[in-house]
Design a protein around this motif. Sequence first.
Motif, short mmCIF file in Angstrom:
data_model
loop_
_atom_site.label_atom_id
_atom_site.label_comp_id
_atom_site.label_asym_id
_atom_site.label_seq_id
_atom_site.Cartn_x
_atom_site.Cartn_y
_atom_site.Cartn_z
N MET A 47 1.12 -1.06 -0.07
CA MET A 47 -0.13 0.01 0.03
C MET A 47 0.93 1.22 0.11
SD MET A 47 -3.13 -0.81 2.45
CE MET A 47 -2.03 -1.08 4.05
N THR A 48 0.60 2.28 -0.78
CA THR A 48 1.23 3.45 -0.99
C THR A 48 0.61 4.47 0.11
OG1 THR A 48 1.65 3.08 -3.11
CG2 THR A 48 2.04 5.41 -2.33
N ALA A 49 1.52 4.94 1.01
CA ALA A 49 0.96 5.82 2.04
C ALA A 49 1.40 7.37 1.97
CB ALA A 49 1.46 5.44 3.47
N VAL A 50 0.37 8.15 1.88
CA VAL A 50 0.48 9.51 1.85
C VAL A 50 -0.02 10.27 3.10
CG1 VAL A 50 -0.08 11.59 0.45
CG2 VAL A 50 0.30 9.34 -0.71
N TRP A 51 0.80 11.19 3.50
CA TRP A 51 0.16 11.94 4.67
C TRP A 51 -0.05 13.48 4.22
CZ3 TRP A 51 0.55 10.89 10.07
CH2 TRP A 51 1.20 9.66 10.24
N PHE A 52 -1.46 13.81 4.68
CA PHE A 52 -1.74 15.22 4.64
C PHE A 52 -1.15 15.64 5.52
CE2 PHE A 52 -4.06 12.48 1.99
CZ PHE A 52 -4.47 13.36 0.82
N VAL A 53 -0.44 17.07 5.74
CA VAL A 53 0.50 17.61 6.63
C VAL A 53 0.28 19.09 6.82
CG1 VAL A 53 2.16 15.86 6.30
CG2 VAL A 53 2.43 18.05 5.37
N HIS A 54 0.55 19.47 8.17
CA HIS A 54 0.50 20.74 8.50
C HIS A 54 -1.22 21.38 8.32
CE1 HIS A 54 4.75 20.62 7.29
NE2 HIS A 54 4.68 20.09 8.58
N VAL B 110 -2.81 8.31 4.70
CA VAL B 110 -3.79 7.56 3.79
C VAL B 110 -3.35 6.65 2.96
CG1 VAL B 110 -5.57 7.78 2.02
CG2 VAL B 110 -5.38 9.69 3.65
N SER B 111 -3.61 5.53 3.25
CA SER B 111 -3.14 4.21 2.50
C SER B 111 -4.38 3.70 1.68
CB SER B 111 -2.62 3.20 3.47
OG SER B 111 -1.43 3.68 3.93
N ASP B 112 -4.04 3.88 0.34
CA ASP B 112 -5.07 3.47 -0.64
C ASP B 112 -6.36 4.38 -0.29
OD1 ASP B 112 -3.62 1.66 -1.95
OD2 ASP B 112 -4.11 -0.01 -0.69
N ASP B 113 -7.48 3.76 0.03
CA ASP B 113 -8.56 4.68 0.32
C ASP B 113 -8.92 4.68 1.92
OD1 ASP B 113 -9.21 1.87 0.90
OD2 ASP B 113 -11.39 2.23 -0.14
N VAL B 114 -7.98 4.34 2.73
CA VAL B 114 -8.45 4.32 4.14
C VAL B 114 -7.52 5.32 4.90
CG1 VAL B 114 -8.38 2.90 6.08
CG2 VAL B 114 -9.26 1.90 4.08
N ILE B 115 -8.02 5.92 5.93
CA ILE B 115 -7.08 6.53 7.03
C ILE B 115 -6.48 5.66 7.97
CG2 ILE B 115 -7.12 8.21 8.82
CD1 ILE B 115 -9.68 9.59 7.57
N THR B 116 -5.05 5.60 8.04
CA THR B 116 -4.50 4.54 8.92
C THR B 116 -3.58 5.01 10.02
OG1 THR B 116 -2.42 4.69 7.26
CG2 THR B 116 -3.94 2.99 6.63
N GLN B 117 -3.69 6.46 9.77
CA GLN B 117 -2.62 7.03 11.15
C GLN B 117 -3.19 8.51 11.28
OE1 GLN B 117 1.58 6.16 11.86
NE2 GLN B 117 1.66 5.14 9.79
N ILE B 118 -3.21 9.04 12.32
CA ILE B 118 -3.46 10.50 12.46
C ILE B 118 -2.42 10.83 13.69
CG2 ILE B 118 -4.91 12.19 13.62
CD1 ILE B 118 -7.50 10.26 12.50
N GLY B 119 -1.57 11.72 13.31
CA GLY B 119 -0.50 12.10 14.45
C GLY B 119 0.67 12.99 13.68
N ARG B 120 1.69 12.52 13.67
CA ARG B 120 2.76 13.51 12.88
C ARG B 120 3.29 12.64 11.84
NH1 ARG B 120 1.49 18.39 12.88
NH2 ARG B 120 1.11 19.27 15.11
N ALA B 121 3.60 12.95 10.58
CA ALA B 121 4.42 12.37 9.56
C ALA B 121 5.66 12.29 9.79
CB ALA B 121 4.11 13.06 8.43
N PRO B 122 6.42 11.03 9.53
CA PRO B 122 7.76 10.76 9.56
C PRO B 122 8.63 11.79 8.64
CG PRO B 122 6.50 8.97 8.77
CD PRO B 122 5.57 9.81 9.14
N ALA B 123 9.74 11.77 8.94
CA ALA B 123 10.62 12.82 8.17
C ALA B 123 10.90 12.50 6.55
CB ALA B 123 11.72 13.11 8.60
#
Length: 408
Positions: A1-8, A26-39
């Motif tokens: 799964m390709t993960a993309v973070w919506f940040v700031h 977001v991984s594919d069509d699902v929210i997988t984490q809420i917090g702080r994106a890794p660098a």
Amino acid sequence: MTAVWFVHGNIADGSGDNPFPADVCVSDDVITQIGRAPADAATVELDGMLLTPGLIDAHVHLGLSSPIRAQFGFQLSIAELAADIFANAGHALDAGFTTLRDTGGIDRGVVEVLEKGKVRGPRVLSCGPVQCQTGGHGYYGAAWEPTEMWESHHLPGLVALSLMSGNADELRRNVRESFRRGATFLKLCVTGGVVGGHDHLGDTQFTVEEIAVAVEEARARGTYVTVHAHNNAGIRNAVLAGVRCIEHGTDIDEPTAELMSEHDVALVPTFAVINQLMDVESMDLDAATRDRVSGVRERMAAALKTARSAGVRIGLGTDLIGPHQERRGEELRLRAELESPMQALVSATRDNADILGIGDSVGMIRVGMRADLVGWRKDPLEDASVFADPNMAALVVKAGRIMKGDAR
């Protein structure tokens, strides 16, 4: 799964809690984490925008997307009707609406084209044609035209406005036909309406026993019935018959609101269409429509307050008709005037999702939920007019895909 973070960004998650700063993965069509994106994460920059769940409109008529008098007069080509339907679907998405509940008018073909991504638009839940009493609200044929000719005006795969039933057996046949053609819930008209052909707001339509037939057929398929209803007699009939939801609810009084709360029957008020219908010239409607709509807004506002006090679940719907449906978020602005911007947002997200029976997958920004998101250029919780301006929806994500906005 390709993960993309919506940040700031700041998140208003649909719960009604205060917004908070966080990043969303977001991984594919699902929210997988809420917090702080890794660098080293792949990111989409929000630049401080408010991020909300995708909006839900619980009362839509995509099948009434053309000039009304011309459409009801059967003066338009199938191509033009289709073009108007898909244009309004795109307008809804651009205004931040990722889910629509179509409460009568489109056929399954429209839903499938949107599902396949052949045209831009939200996901759509549809009841197919509205179930109407013979000669009742939802019938727009000429007075001289036999009722049985009405269905000849349907356009299979595109538009089917309503089905007429003269008794319980005919209603059972018609709802089974609607399910065969792809309906995922049912809608009945149990009172007269504002844009009426042969009815009045004070009319009640269908008996308790007849409405219960539709409820029985819906429950057999694991779904529900909602009803168009303005007056208390029709609303009470529907509640006693076992429906899940009331559309409009213009004249709800305290005893009716208490009955709705007791039976866990929800309400979807519809304010934007009232303003729309007052301008009969631009809507190409008969001048008598202005008289029919007079006073409805004030009564509906009082009904909203009464229902809220009784503990009724309250969603949000626009009921817009005709070709001018670009400002669908106007409903949230109007509701914010009566309650608050946050309450309008909750009604248009979490509460609508629960009423539609899809609250386990959409309506909130939560881990495990479908990634339907809107990023706003300005904060609509500070100024609710932002909801009404589609240009303020800078980013629209449906099921993890960016449908509007440039990813950076």
